[in-house]
Structure formats: structure tokens, C-alpha cells
Write a protein that holds these residues in place. Structure first.
Motif, PDB file in Angstrom:
ATOM      1  N   LEU A 391     -98.828 111.887  -2.393  1.00  0.00           N
ATOM      2  CA  LEU A 391     -97.776 110.937  -2.018  1.00  0.00           C
ATOM      3  C   LEU A 391     -97.517 111.010  -0.515  1.00  0.00           C
ATOM      4  CD1 LEU A 391     -95.726 108.843  -3.024  1.00  0.00           C
ATOM      5  CD2 LEU A 391     -94.071 110.706  -3.257  1.00  0.00           C
ATOM      6  N   GLN A 392     -97.808 109.932   0.176  1.00  0.00           N
ATOM      7  CA  GLN A 392     -97.594 109.835   1.618  1.00  0.00           C
ATOM      8  C   GLN A 392     -96.398 108.925   1.883  1.00  0.00           C
ATOM      9  OE1 GLN A 392     -99.774 111.300   3.900  1.00  0.00           O
ATOM     10  NE2 GLN A 392    -101.229 112.081   2.416  1.00  0.00           N
ATOM     11  N   VAL A 393     -95.549 109.313   2.846  1.00  0.00           N
ATOM     12  CA  VAL A 393     -94.355 108.534   3.161  1.00  0.00           C
ATOM     13  C   VAL A 393     -94.228 108.373   4.673  1.00  0.00           C
ATOM     14  CG1 VAL A 393     -91.833 108.415   3.011  1.00  0.00           C
ATOM     15  CG2 VAL A 393     -93.130 109.303   1.079  1.00  0.00           C
ATOM     16  N   GLY A 394     -93.810 107.184   5.082  1.00  0.00           N
ATOM     17  CA  GLY A 394     -93.598 106.937   6.497  1.00  0.00           C
ATOM     18  C   GLY A 394     -92.481 105.947   6.731  1.00  0.00           C
ATOM     19  N   HIS A 395     -92.095 105.770   7.993  1.00  0.00           N
ATOM     20  CA  HIS A 395     -91.057 104.817   8.363  1.00  0.00           C
ATOM     21  C   HIS A 395     -91.688 103.495   8.788  1.00  0.00           C
ATOM     22  CE1 HIS A 395     -88.308 108.311   8.613  1.00  0.00           C
ATOM     23  NE2 HIS A 395     -87.367 107.403   8.401  1.00  0.00           N
ATOM     24  N   VAL A 404     -96.793 105.647  -0.357  1.00  0.00           N
ATOM     25  CA  VAL A 404     -98.101 105.208  -0.835  1.00  0.00           C
ATOM     26  C   VAL A 404     -98.733 106.348  -1.615  1.00  0.00           C
ATOM     27  CG1 VAL A 404    -100.425 104.516  -0.162  1.00  0.00           C
ATOM     28  CG2 VAL A 404     -98.462 103.590   1.066  1.00  0.00           C
ATOM     29  N   ASN A 405     -99.264 106.031  -2.785  1.00  0.00           N
ATOM     30  CA  ASN A 405     -99.947 107.028  -3.599  1.00  0.00           C
ATOM     31  C   ASN A 405    -101.398 107.142  -3.147  1.00  0.00           C
ATOM     32  OD1 ASN A 405     -97.868 107.821  -5.547  1.00  0.00           O
ATOM     33  ND2 ASN A 405     -97.966 105.703  -6.226  1.00  0.00           N
ATOM     34  N   ARG A 418     -99.094  96.119   2.434  1.00  0.00           N
ATOM     35  CA  ARG A 418     -98.453  95.171   1.533  1.00  0.00           C
ATOM     36  C   ARG A 418     -97.476  95.923   0.614  1.00  0.00           C
ATOM     37  NH1 ARG A 418    -100.556  90.475  -0.297  1.00  0.00           N
ATOM     38  NH2 ARG A 418    -101.076  90.295   1.925  1.00  0.00           N
ATOM     39  N   ILE A 419     -96.219  95.473   0.600  1.00  0.00           N
ATOM     40  CA  ILE A 419     -95.199  96.081  -0.249  1.00  0.00           C
ATOM     41  C   ILE A 419     -95.274  95.478  -1.645  1.00  0.00           C
ATOM     42  CG2 ILE A 419     -92.737  96.498  -0.567  1.00  0.00           C
ATOM     43  CD1 ILE A 419     -93.978  97.933   1.859  1.00  0.00           C
ATOM     44  N   ILE A 420     -95.318  96.348  -2.663  1.00  0.00           N
ATOM     45  CA  ILE A 420     -95.488  95.852  -4.035  1.00  0.00           C
ATOM     46  C   ILE A 420     -94.332  96.223  -4.962  1.00  0.00           C
ATOM     47  CG2 ILE A 420     -98.004  95.766  -3.933  1.00  0.00           C
ATOM     48  CD1 ILE A 420     -98.051  98.503  -5.352  1.00  0.00           C
ATOM     49  N   LEU A 427     -89.574 101.769  -0.442  1.00  0.00           N
ATOM     50  CA  LEU A 427     -90.513 100.740  -0.864  1.00  0.00           C
ATOM     51  C   LEU A 427     -91.873 101.361  -1.145  1.00  0.00           C
ATOM     52  CD1 LEU A 427     -89.464  97.867   1.543  1.00  0.00           C
ATOM     53  CD2 LEU A 427     -88.959  98.110  -0.880  1.00  0.00           C
ATOM     54  N   VAL A 428     -92.605 100.738  -2.027  1.00  0.00           N
ATOM     55  CA  VAL A 428     -93.922 101.235  -2.425  1.00  0.00           C
ATOM     56  C   VAL A 428     -94.984 100.303  -1.871  1.00  0.00           C
ATOM     57  CG1 VAL A 428     -95.433 101.820  -4.366  1.00  0.00           C
ATOM     58  CG2 VAL A 428     -92.950 102.200  -4.543  1.00  0.00           C
ATOM     59  N   GLY A 429     -95.929 100.881  -1.149  1.00  0.00           N
ATOM     60  CA  GLY A 429     -97.019 100.094  -0.576  1.00  0.00           C
ATOM     61  C   GLY A 429     -98.287 100.221  -1.402  1.00  0.00           C
ATOM     62  N   ASN A 430     -99.133  99.208  -1.321  1.00  0.00           N
ATOM     63  CA  ASN A 430    -100.404  99.189  -2.045  1.00  0.00           C
ATOM     64  C   ASN A 430    -101.488  99.800  -1.164  1.00  0.00           C
ATOM     65  OD1 ASN A 430    -102.825  98.522  -3.325  1.00  0.00           O
ATOM     66  ND2 ASN A 430    -101.999  96.610  -4.161  1.00  0.00           N
TER      67      ASN A 430
END
Length: 439
Positions: A391-395, A404-405, A418-420, A427-430
């Protein structure tokens, strides 16, 4: 004290100014041969960089000091910052050998080195008489992907609920040439986001160079980096500044933290704030005119002692009009030696709690609506250290976090994503709809 191979830990409380100054202390101790550890229980030296913005912050500072003193391995506790500036006499423990306020933070390393057995060093000055801007020219950012730079310190505005002018002193700023060189060096060292911070950041002024002037200089710098501004007082910005910050969206993050405190004019006047709600809202509308999706966040105090029910209801109505993307909400707490402390409290703790819940519920609704508006959109995200395995996270450039997984190491890399989905206020990105970019 010989610092060679001594282990140390720094606990930084409160604002981003403190975080920057803690990075300076990190550099000082490392240069003297000490070894940073990320677990307090393994540290022989513990530095507590305290906060005193509210009663809760005072309590947190006392808790962290006591916790450090009770650590078995700890030999020395150093207490610095706003709490020690205002409450040095309350800090009493055999392990606390160095107490300094908001001045002399750049000397923490040398003071520890000079410390003799059974000696106690206390350096607290009247910072209201201090005109010199103090900051470590070189800070150690190993703990941060994003670099914080203190460009201004102090406050000249005596809000009726606040003690920060006594803790931080009068306004003073970093020399403009030094600031530009600091940014250039950070960019050369591969920092992709730099955060300008201060007690009154937009109050920056060095000689004849104003906040607007320094923003123009930064705007013209070469390099792939973006700038975020930590917070802005509404009476210190204008249309000229807003137009500049929204004209180059690659250079300037589109996140604006405007300190409101109350949305009722009568309460604002009692707080000794220097604007009306209408003036504040005009700034918000101007930002949204030039930057449609900009994140606009705020600080808000619930239950100021003279706030009537009618004034509170007016604030709620106005907050519903603004629709902040997020709010930092604080229940009012009396601060000794402030003007507000002398006021009769017509609100009371029970009603204050009730009002807090109303504002908090409104904030949750507005925040989720704002975040949901980005589902299906592409945003730029600078990733920090992995949150957990896979699991990666950023601003994002709008400040909200994006996760993002993936097992791929994205640290300090900038991607358009892209936010999904939305999950836990992030928020979760693709991962399959993202590409790396330069700013």
C-alpha cells in the motif's frame, strides 16, 4: 556531553514550523556524531519540541515530557518550543537538563555538547523583543519526502484567544536571497515538493521584499518541483496573490488553508480578527473562480465564550455556503493572560460539546462531497514512504491523500493517477491508470 554514538529521538508536536525546526535539531545532533533512532524507548537523548496553541496542546506537551523522563534508557531530556517558552517553571524533572523556548533552537546541539554533569541549562528570553530571524540554514529531511522551509516567524496580531505572539514574538522573516538559495538546494537534492511555512506565512517581509514579491521570484525558478503554502491569514492576501498562485498550477499546489475561526462577524470582532465573513468569502470565491477544484481548508473555533445561539446558527449557515473541503475544529479553551479569558462564558462545556458535534458533522459531509467529486478524475500525486506492505500513499496537488495498491516502490515519485474510489477519507487510485511525470 560527548554525543559520539549517542542515540537520540525527537518528538515534534504542533505546527509545521516546529517540524522544520526539529529537522534542524536532527541535523545538529547528527553532525556531532549522535545516531537517530525512530523508537523513543531506544534513545539515550530525547528532544521534545513542544506546542502551546491550546490547553490540549499544553497537556500533550506535559504528557510527552513525562513519558520521555520515564523511559529507562533515556539519560537526558531536552525540552524546547512554545510550551517551555511560556511554562518553563512547570518543567521539573531530574532528567530534564536543558530547557529553552522558541529562541536558541539552532543551538540545541552545542548546548548538549557543553552540558556538564549535574548541570542544568535554561535559556528563555523575551521573544517579544527579538527581531532576528532564527533558522538552521541546513536541516536534515531524511524523515520527510516533502521539505518544510520556515520563511517567517512571530505574530503581531493579538487575537483575543491566543498566546502565540508571546510564545513566538514579533514578525520577522528569512532574507529573500537565503530563501531562494534554500529552495534551489532542495531542488538540486531531488525534493519535488517544498512547503513554505511560518507563524504568519503570508506576513513574510524582508526589507522591501513582500510575500507577493518572493512568490514571483519562486515562480520564475527553473526545476521540476512544486510549492505548497502551509496556511494563510485572510487579511494578509489579496487578488494579486491569488491570481499568481492559481496561474501556474504545476508550480503552486492548489490547496489553500485560510484561517477563518468563526463565520459570524460579531464573534470575529470579539476574537479581534481583522476581516468580516463577507471579506473572507470573497477570497474563497476568487480562488474558485481561477481554480475550480482547489482545496480550501480552515481552522475553526467552536463556542467562543460570548457566542450566542443566534451567532452560532449564523456561522453554521455561512459554513454551509462556503463548503470547505476540510476544517480543523477546536472547541474554545481559555488561555491564561489572554483577553478572552476575562470574558463571561455564556456557552458552557455542555453546549460547547453540542455545537462541536454539529460543526463536525457538517465538516464530514462537506469533506466527503469534495473528495467524491474527484472520482473518475486524474490528479498528480507525490508518493511518500509506503504505508504498509503493498500500500503506497501520497499527497495530491490538492493536498488530500491518495492510496494505491502496489508493491512497486513509488517513494518520492510523482504520478498522474486516475481516482476510482474513496476509502477512510483517502482517495484510491488505479495502479493501471497512472503514469510518472515531471512537474
Amino acid at each position: 556531553m560527548n554525543l559520539k554514538n549517542k542515540t537520540f529521538f525527537i518528538k515534534s508536536l504542533g505546527c509545521r514550523v516546529n517540524l522544520f525546526e526539529s529537522n534542524g535539531v536532527l541535523k545538529q545532533l547528527s553532525d556531532l556524531g549522535a545516531i537517530y533512532v525512530d523508537n523513543e524507548s531506544n534513545a539515550e537523548i530525547i528532544v521534545i519540541n513542544t506546542c502551546s496553541v491550546t490547553n490540549k496542546a499544553d497537556s500533550k506537551s506535559r504528557y510527552e515530557i513525562n513519558k520521555a523522563c520515564n523511559s529507562e534508557k533515556c539519560e537526558l531530556v531536552v525540552v524546547i518550543g512554545c510550551y517551555s517558552q511560556l511554562n518553563a517553571k512547570e518543567i521539573v524533572n531530574d532528567k530534564v537538563k536543558i530547557i529553552i523556548g522558541t529562541a536558541y533552537k539552532s543551538e540545541v546541539g552545542s548546548l548538549i555538547k557543553e552540558l556538564k554533569p549535574k548541570q542544568t541549562i535554561k535559556k528563555i528570553i523575551n521573544v517579544r523583543k527579538e527581531n532576528k530571524f532564527e533558522a538552521d540554514k541546513e536541516a536534515d529531511y531524511r524523515l520527510n519526502t516533502r521539505a518544510f522551509v520556515k520563511i517567517q516567524d512571530g505574530c503581531n496580531f493579538m487575537c483575543s484567544y491566543c498566546l502565540i505572539p508571546y510564545a513566538r514574538g514579533v514578525q520577522r522573516s528569512m532574507p529573500d536571497g537565503e530563501l531562494i538559495e534554500t529552495i534551489k538546494n532542495l531542488v538540486a537534492n531531488n525534493f519535488k515538493e517544498i512547503i513554505l511555512t511560518g507563524v504568519n506565512t503570508a506576513g513574510y517581509k524582508y526589507k522591501n521584499v513582500t510575500f507577493y514579491d518572493i512568490l514571483k521570484k519562486i515562480d520564475k525558478l527553473d526545476g521540476d518541483f512544486r510549492i505548497r503554502i502551509s496556511s494563510l491569514e485572510p487579511f494578509q492576501i489579496n487578488a494579486k496573490i491569488i491570481k499568481l498562485l492559481t496561474s501556474n498550477k504545476e508550480r503552486w499546489c492548489q490547496s489553500f488553508h485560510l484561517c477563518l475561526q468563526s463565520a459570524d462577524n460579531t464573534v470575529l470582532k470579539a476574537m479581534n480578527r481583522r476581516y468580516t465573513f463577507e471579506k473572507f468569502f470573497s477570497l474563497v470565491k476568487l480562488i474558485r473562480k481561477y481554480s475550480k477544484n482547489a482545496s480550501i481548508t480552515t481552522d475553526y473555533i467552536v463556542g467562543f465564550p460570548t457566542e450566542t445561539l443566534k451567532q452560532f446558527e449564523n456561522s453554521v449557515k455561512n459554513l454551509k455556503t462556503i463548503k470547505f473541503s476540510d476544517m480543523h475544529i477546536f472547541p474554545y479553551s481559555p488561555r491564561k493572560d489572554t483577553a478572552a479569558e476575562k470574558l463571561d462564558d455564556i456557552v458552557g462545556s455542555t453546549e460547547r460539546t453540542k455545537r462541536f458535534k454539529i460543526i463536525d458533522k457538517l465538516n464530514i459531509t462537506c469533506r466527503r462531497k469534495y473528495l467524491k467529486s474527484f472520482v473518475g478524475e486524474d490528479v498528480d500525486v507525490l508518493f511518500e514512504k509506503p504505508k504498509s506492505s503493498g500500500l503506497q500513499v501520497g499527497h495530491s496537488n490538492f493536498f488530500f491523500k491518495v492510496q494505491v495498491n502496489t508493491n512497486e516502490d513509488l517513494t518520492n515519485r510523482l504520478f498522474r493517477i486516475r481516482i476510482i474510489d474513496i476509502k477512510d477519507d483517502e482517495l484510491v487510485g488505479n495502479h493501471f491508470l497512472m503514469h510518472e511525470k515531471n512537474i
